[in-house]
Motif scaffolding. Structure first.
Motif, PDB file in Angstrom:
ATOM      1  N   LEU A 157       1.879  -4.110  -6.194  1.00 52.63           N
ATOM      2  CA  LEU A 157       1.622  -2.815  -5.580  1.00 52.63           C
ATOM      3  C   LEU A 157       0.157  -2.448  -5.770  1.00 52.63           C
ATOM      4  CD1 LEU A 157       4.541  -0.590  -6.914  1.00 52.63           C
ATOM      5  CD2 LEU A 157       4.496  -2.040  -4.916  1.00 52.63           C
ATOM      6  N   SER A 158      -0.385  -1.711  -4.814  1.00 47.69           N
ATOM      7  CA  SER A 158      -1.735  -1.180  -5.012  1.00 47.69           C
ATOM      8  C   SER A 158      -1.627  -0.037  -6.014  1.00 47.69           C
ATOM      9  CB  SER A 158      -2.305  -0.690  -3.693  1.00 47.69           C
ATOM     10  OG  SER A 158      -1.794   0.582  -3.391  1.00 47.69           O
ATOM     11  N   PRO A 159      -2.738   0.286  -6.707  1.00 47.06           N
ATOM     12  CA  PRO A 159      -2.666   1.345  -7.727  1.00 47.06           C
ATOM     13  C   PRO A 159      -2.153   2.667  -7.158  1.00 47.06           C
ATOM     14  CG  PRO A 159      -4.780   0.218  -7.831  1.00 47.06           C
ATOM     15  CD  PRO A 159      -4.069  -0.322  -6.642  1.00 47.06           C
ATOM     16  N   GLN A 160      -2.553   2.994  -5.948  1.00 44.12           N
ATOM     17  CA  GLN A 160      -2.120   4.268  -5.384  1.00 44.12           C
ATOM     18  C   GLN A 160      -0.652   4.232  -4.973  1.00 44.12           C
ATOM     19  OE1 GLN A 160      -3.837   7.152  -5.405  1.00 44.12           O
ATOM     20  NE2 GLN A 160      -5.419   6.075  -6.529  1.00 44.12           N
ATOM     21  N   ALA A 161      -0.171   3.071  -4.550  1.00 44.63           N
ATOM     22  CA  ALA A 161       1.254   2.955  -4.215  1.00 44.63           C
ATOM     23  C   ALA A 161       2.089   3.164  -5.471  1.00 44.63           C
ATOM     24  CB  ALA A 161       1.531   1.587  -3.609  1.00 44.63           C
TER      25      ALA A 161
ATOM     26  N   GLY B 123       0.813  -1.217   0.000  1.00 45.16           N
ATOM     27  CA  GLY B 123       0.000   0.000   0.000  1.00 45.16           C
ATOM     28  C   GLY B 123       0.842   1.260   0.000  1.00 45.16           C
ATOM     29  N   ILE B 124       0.138   2.388   0.115  1.00 42.88           N
ATOM     30  CA  ILE B 124       0.798   3.693   0.081  1.00 42.88           C
ATOM     31  C   ILE B 124       1.861   3.801   1.173  1.00 42.88           C
ATOM     32  CG2 ILE B 124       0.427   6.163   0.378  1.00 42.88           C
ATOM     33  CD1 ILE B 124      -2.414   5.757  -0.614  1.00 42.88           C
TER      34      ILE B 124
ATOM     35  N   LYS C 183       1.317   5.062  -7.821  1.00 39.48           N
ATOM     36  CA  LYS C 183       1.297   6.496  -8.065  1.00 39.48           C
ATOM     37  C   LYS C 183       2.372   7.200  -7.233  1.00 39.48           C
ATOM     38  CE  LYS C 183      -2.906   8.662  -9.500  1.00 39.48           C
ATOM     39  NZ  LYS C 183      -4.266   8.858  -9.021  1.00 39.48           N
ATOM     40  N   VAL C 184       2.524   6.786  -5.977  1.00 43.40           N
ATOM     41  CA  VAL C 184       3.557   7.373  -5.119  1.00 43.40           C
ATOM     42  C   VAL C 184       4.899   7.235  -5.810  1.00 43.40           C
ATOM     43  CG1 VAL C 184       4.747   7.172  -2.907  1.00 43.40           C
ATOM     44  CG2 VAL C 184       2.285   6.821  -3.018  1.00 43.40           C
TER      45      VAL C 184
END
Ligand SMILES: [Zn+2]
Lengths: 289, 234
Positions: free
Chosen positions: B134-138, B107-108, B140-141
Motif C-alpha cells: 500500500l502507498s503510505p496515504q492508502a 493508492g488512495i 492512512k485511509v
C-alpha cells in the motif's frame, strides 16, 4: 517531620485551608494576568506551529490528479499558471516525507511523479537498467516520465528539505518556485543585460554552495560526523594465514632467561662467551678477565 | 517456447493464489466465522475451474467472499449488558474478503473504493489482499475509517503458508471481555501488568487482534504438560 509532632493534625489542615484562598481569589493584578495570558497565547501559537497537522488525504487525491488543464500546448515544462499555482500553494504546507508520498500516490495511478506533468510514468522491467550514464534502479527511473521531470521534482524537494521562508499574508511560508526551464535555443544571451543576469544567478548559486560548504565544515568541526563521514570502500577479507600455530619459543639471545631475576641477569660465576662452551670449560669470570 | 513460458508462469501464479485463498479461508474460519470445511479445503482443480479466465490465468476480481459470524462468535463479542444498555449489540458482524487485481502499488483510490464497498454493504470487517504494498496515504485511509469498519490488509505473499499450522506456533485463543475481566480479577492484575503482544505481530494479525484484547496461549511442554500464558495486545 519533627515539627509536626502535635498529635492533632486537624489544626494544621484548618490553617492551610484558611490561608490558601484569600490571595488567589482577591482582586487579581490585571497587569500580571495580562502578561501571563499573553505568554500562554504565544506558547500556544508556537506549539501549533511546531506540530503541523498532517496534510488531509483529499489534498493528495487532488494533487495526484494534476494537471487539470490538459492541452497539447501545455507540458511539464510549460504548465498552465492555474495548475502551477495550485501545486505550489498546496506543497508549501508539505513535509518532505509528504511530498514523497504525493509522488508515490501519482505513481500508483500510473502518472509521472512530477505533479505538473500530464504524461504517464516509465515502465521499465527488471530491477536494474543500464543507461548511458551508468546503471540505475528501475524503481527510481519508473517514478518519472523522463529525466527532466525527475530534475523538476527534485528541484521542489530540495526547497522543502532546506526551506527558506517568506512572509505571506502575515504568515511565514516556505518559499517555493518551479525549476526554470531552459529555452529551446539557449545559445548566447543577446544583450549585456541578459549576460549580467546570468552571471548574477551564477554568483547566487556559488554563494549558496559556499554557505552549504561552510555549514558542513562547521558541523564537522563540532563533531557531527554522522552525516558528513565520507563513505569509504571497505572490503572484508579473511586472513589467508594458514600455517599452524606455534608455541612461543625463547629466542637465541634469551637462552639464559632462567638466570634473570626481575630483569637483572646474574653474572656471578658466568661468562658471556661461555654459551657455546660446555660445562667442562667452566672458569670463573674473574680468572678469565 | 514463449507459450510454454507464459503457461508455467500462469501455473505458478495459480498455485500461489490458491494457497493464499486457502489460508485466508482458514483464517476467517479460525476467527469464528461460519465456513464449512468444504468451503475451506478447496482442491486446486476446483479452484482453477472456478476462477480461471479463458486464457488460463486466475482472475483476482472473481476471488471474493463474505462470511457470517458463528453463534459462538456473536456471543463472545457481545459486550456485557449495562444499566443504560441492557441489550448491547455484538461487535461481530459479517466479514468481506477481496483480492485486489491491482498489480502496481495500491493508492488512495483503490483503498477508498474498498472501504466504501464495505460500509455500503454494512460489513463490520473487511480484508483486502493485495499483490503489491500500500502507498503510505492508502494506509492512512485504512486507519482513518477504523472506527466503523475494521479494515485489514494482507499481502498475497504473507498468506502463502498458514503460520498457525507450524508446529512451533502454540495455540492462541482470544478472550472475550468477560473472560479478560475474570482473568485480571483472579490474578489481581492490572491489564498493563500482563505480558504483551504487538498488534502487528503475525499471529495477532492472523487473529485480527485489537488493542486491549487478551490472548491465551496454550503451550505443551515435555516437563510441564500443558500450560497457559496470557498476553495483552498493544
Ligand atoms: Zn513527467
Amino acid at each position: 517531620m519533627s515539627t509536626t509532632s502535635t498529635p492533632v493534625p486537624r489544626g494544621i489542615l484548618k490553617k492551610a485551608a484558611a490561608a490558601a484562598p484569600p490571595p488567589a481569589n482577591a482582586t487579581p493584578p490585571p497587569r500580571e494576568q495580562q502578561i501571563t495570558l499573553h505568554q500562554a497565547q504565544q506558547l500556544q501559537r508556537r506549539l501549533e506551529e511546531e506540530i503541523k497537522p498532517a496534510v488531509p488525504i483529499e489534498t493528495f487525491e487532488r494533487l495526484s490528479q494534476l494537471p487539470r488543464v490538459r492541452r497539447p500546448s501545455l507540458s511539464a515544462a510549460r504548465p498552465s499558471p492555474e495548475d502551477a499555482r495550485e501545486f505550489l500553494n498546496a506543497v508549501q504546507d508539505f513535509l518532505p516525507r509528504e511530498y514523497s508520498d504525493l509522488i508515490e500516490e501519482r505513481n500508483c495511478l500510473g502518472s509521472c511523479g512530477y505533479a505538473l506533468c500530464p504524461r504517464p510514468r516509465r515502465r521499465y522491467e527488471g530491477e536494474w537498467k543500464v543507461l548511458k550514464t551508468g546503471i540505475a534502479k528501475t524503481a527510481d527511473l519508473n517514478m518519472w516520465c523522463s529525466d527532466e521531470c525527475a530534475r523538476r521534482a527534485l528541484y521542489i524537494k530540495v526547497q522543502l528539505d532546506n526551506p527558506s521562508y517568506i512572509r505571506k499574508n502575515g504568515q511565514m511560508v516556505i518559499k517555493l518556485e518551479l525549476k526554470e526551464e531552459q529555452a529551446p535555443i539557449p545559445q548566447k544571451p543577446k544583450d549585456k543585460v541578459e549576460k549580467l543576469v546570468k552571471k548574477r544567478e551564477q554568483l547566487e548559486i556559488d554563494k549558496k554552495k559556499q554557505t552549504t560548504q561552510d555549514a558542513a565544515a562547521l558541523a564537522a568541526e563540532r563533531g557531527d560526523v554522522g552525516r558528513l563521514a565520507r563513505q569509504v570502500e571497505v572490503t572484508i577479507r579473511e586472513r589467508s594465514n594458514v600455517a599452524p600455530a606455534k608455541a612461543p619459543e625463547p629466542e637465541q639471545q634469551d637462552a639464559n632467561m632462567h638466570l634473570f631475576i626481575e630483569g637483572h641477569k646474574m653474572t656471578f660465576g658466568i661468562d658471556k662467551d661461555s654459551n657455546e662452551d660446555s660445562d667442562d670449560d667452566y672458569l670463573p669470570a674473574t680468572i678469565r678477565m | 517456447m514463449e507459450e510454454e513460458g507464459s503457461s508455467s508462469m500462469h501455473a505458478r501464479e495459480t498455485s500461489r493464489l490458491w494457497r493464499a485463498w486457502r489460508t485466508v479461508h482458514e483464517m476467517v474460519q479460525d476467527r469464528g466465522y461460519e465456513l464449512s470445511d468444504e468451503e475451506v479445503r478447496v482442491p486446486l482443480e476446483q479452484f482453477k475451474r472456478e476462477f480461471a479466465d479463458d486464457d488460463g490465468s486466475i482472475s483476482r476480481a472473481k476471488m471474493q467472499f463474505s462470511a457470517r459470524p458463528s453463534e459462538a462468535m456473536i456471543k463472545k463479542f457481545t459486550p456485557p449488558p449495562m444499566p443504560g444498555n441492557p441489550n448491547p449489540p455484538s461487535e461481530a458482524g459479517t466479514i468481506w474478503v477481496e483480492f485486489c487485481p491491482e498489480k502496481s502499488s495500491i493508492g488512495i483510490g483503490v483503498m477508498k473504493k474498498f472501504v466504501q464497498h464495505c460500509s455500503a454493504n454494512n460489513f463490520k470487517a473487511g480484508i483486502l489482499i493485495t499483490a503489491a504494498p500500500l502507498s503510505p496515504q492508502a494506509r492512512k485511509v485504512m486507519t482513518v475509517t477504523q472506527h466503523y469498519t475494521q479494515i485489514e490488509c494482507f499481502m498475497e505473499e504473507d498468506l502463502l503458508v498458514n503460520i498457525t499450522h507450524h508446529e512451533l506456533v502454540p495455540k492462541h485463543i482470544v478472550l472475550s471481555r468477560e473472560e479478560k475481566t475474570a482473568l485480571l480479577k483472579r490474578y489481581r492484575l492490572k491489564e498493563t501488568q500482563l505480558p504483551r503482544i504487538l498488534s502487528k505481530d503475525p499471529i495477532a494479525r492472523y487473529l485480527g487482534l485489537k488493542r486491549g484484547q487478551v490472548v491465551k496461549i496454550v503451550r505443551t511442554s515435555e516437563t510441564a504438560g500443558r500450560y497457559a500464558s496470557y498476553r495483552l495486545c498493544v
